[in-house]
Write a protein that holds these residues in place. Sequence first.
Motif, mmCIF file in Angstrom:
data_model
loop_
_atom_site.group_PDB
_atom_site.id
_atom_site.type_symbol
_atom_site.label_atom_id
_atom_site.label_comp_id
_atom_site.label_asym_id
_atom_site.label_seq_id
_atom_site.Cartn_x
_atom_site.Cartn_y
_atom_site.Cartn_z
ATOM 1 N N LEU A 183 3.699 -3.073 0.125
ATOM 2 C CA LEU A 183 3.300 -2.673 1.475
ATOM 3 C C LEU A 183 3.553 -1.191 1.725
ATOM 4 N N GLY A 184 4.564 -0.626 1.073
ATOM 5 C CA GLY A 184 4.882 0.785 1.247
ATOM 6 C C GLY A 184 3.860 1.738 0.640
ATOM 7 N N THR A 185 2.941 1.212 -0.173
ATOM 8 C CA THR A 185 1.925 2.066 -0.794
ATOM 9 C C THR A 185 0.698 2.240 0.092
ATOM 10 N N ILE A 186 0.709 1.583 1.244
ATOM 11 C CA ILE A 186 -0.447 1.626 2.145
ATOM 12 C C ILE A 186 -0.151 2.608 3.274
ATOM 13 N N SER A 187 -1.108 3.484 3.551
ATOM 14 C CA SER A 187 -0.898 4.527 4.561
ATOM 15 C C SER A 187 -0.910 3.948 5.976
ATOM 16 N N GLY A 188 -0.303 4.692 6.888
ATOM 17 C CA GLY A 188 -0.297 4.300 8.302
ATOM 18 C C GLY A 188 -1.707 4.212 8.858
ATOM 19 N N TYR A 214 -3.202 0.951 7.713
ATOM 20 C CA TYR A 214 -2.658 -0.147 8.513
ATOM 21 C C TYR A 214 -3.285 -0.177 9.902
ATOM 22 N N ALA A 215 -3.402 0.979 10.533
ATOM 23 C CA ALA A 215 -3.943 1.042 11.893
ATOM 24 C C ALA A 215 -5.375 0.519 11.942
ATOM 25 N N PHE A 216 -6.206 0.976 11.001
ATOM 26 C CA PHE A 216 -7.604 0.550 11.035
ATOM 27 C C PHE A 216 -7.774 -0.900 10.598
ATOM 28 N N LEU A 217 -6.936 -1.375 9.670
ATOM 29 C CA LEU A 217 -6.996 -2.794 9.317
ATOM 30 C C LEU A 217 -6.522 -3.660 10.483
#
Length: 143
Positions: A61-66, A69-72
């Motif tokens: 999960l830490g490899t995914i940018s903010g 995450y926001a757009f998903l």
Amino acid sequence: MPLESWQFWAVLSAVFAALTAIFAKVGVENVNSDFATLIRTVVILLVLAGIVTATGQAQALGTISGKTYAFLALSGLATGASWLCYFRALKLGNAAQVAPIDKLSVVLVAVFGAVFLGERLGPANWLGVALIAAGAVLVAYKA
């Protein structure tokens, strides 16, 4: 190779979307439409968790940018709202009329893609978009 073709997956998506409308119309017959959406969502969650686990596609999960995450998250909220509205419409109307109006999303994607993403469609593409809109309205129209 079909598995690498967006067209192949798009056609499968259309087939499964059609089956979704038919199965959901029968499924909401004797249950609250919001509760039916919850059941559907749990099934999707379980199936996708199984697929991601079985194919080793999970990532830290830490490899995914903010931003991702926001757009998903926004996409998830929009999907949830769409499903709630879709199941409510199926509960109240005929699948053959609800589904075409739902597919006006194709028209909105073209417009939003052009306005917000800078995507360019040619005159023939816009004619197709207009025909989709007209077709959806004509199919949904109750004489």
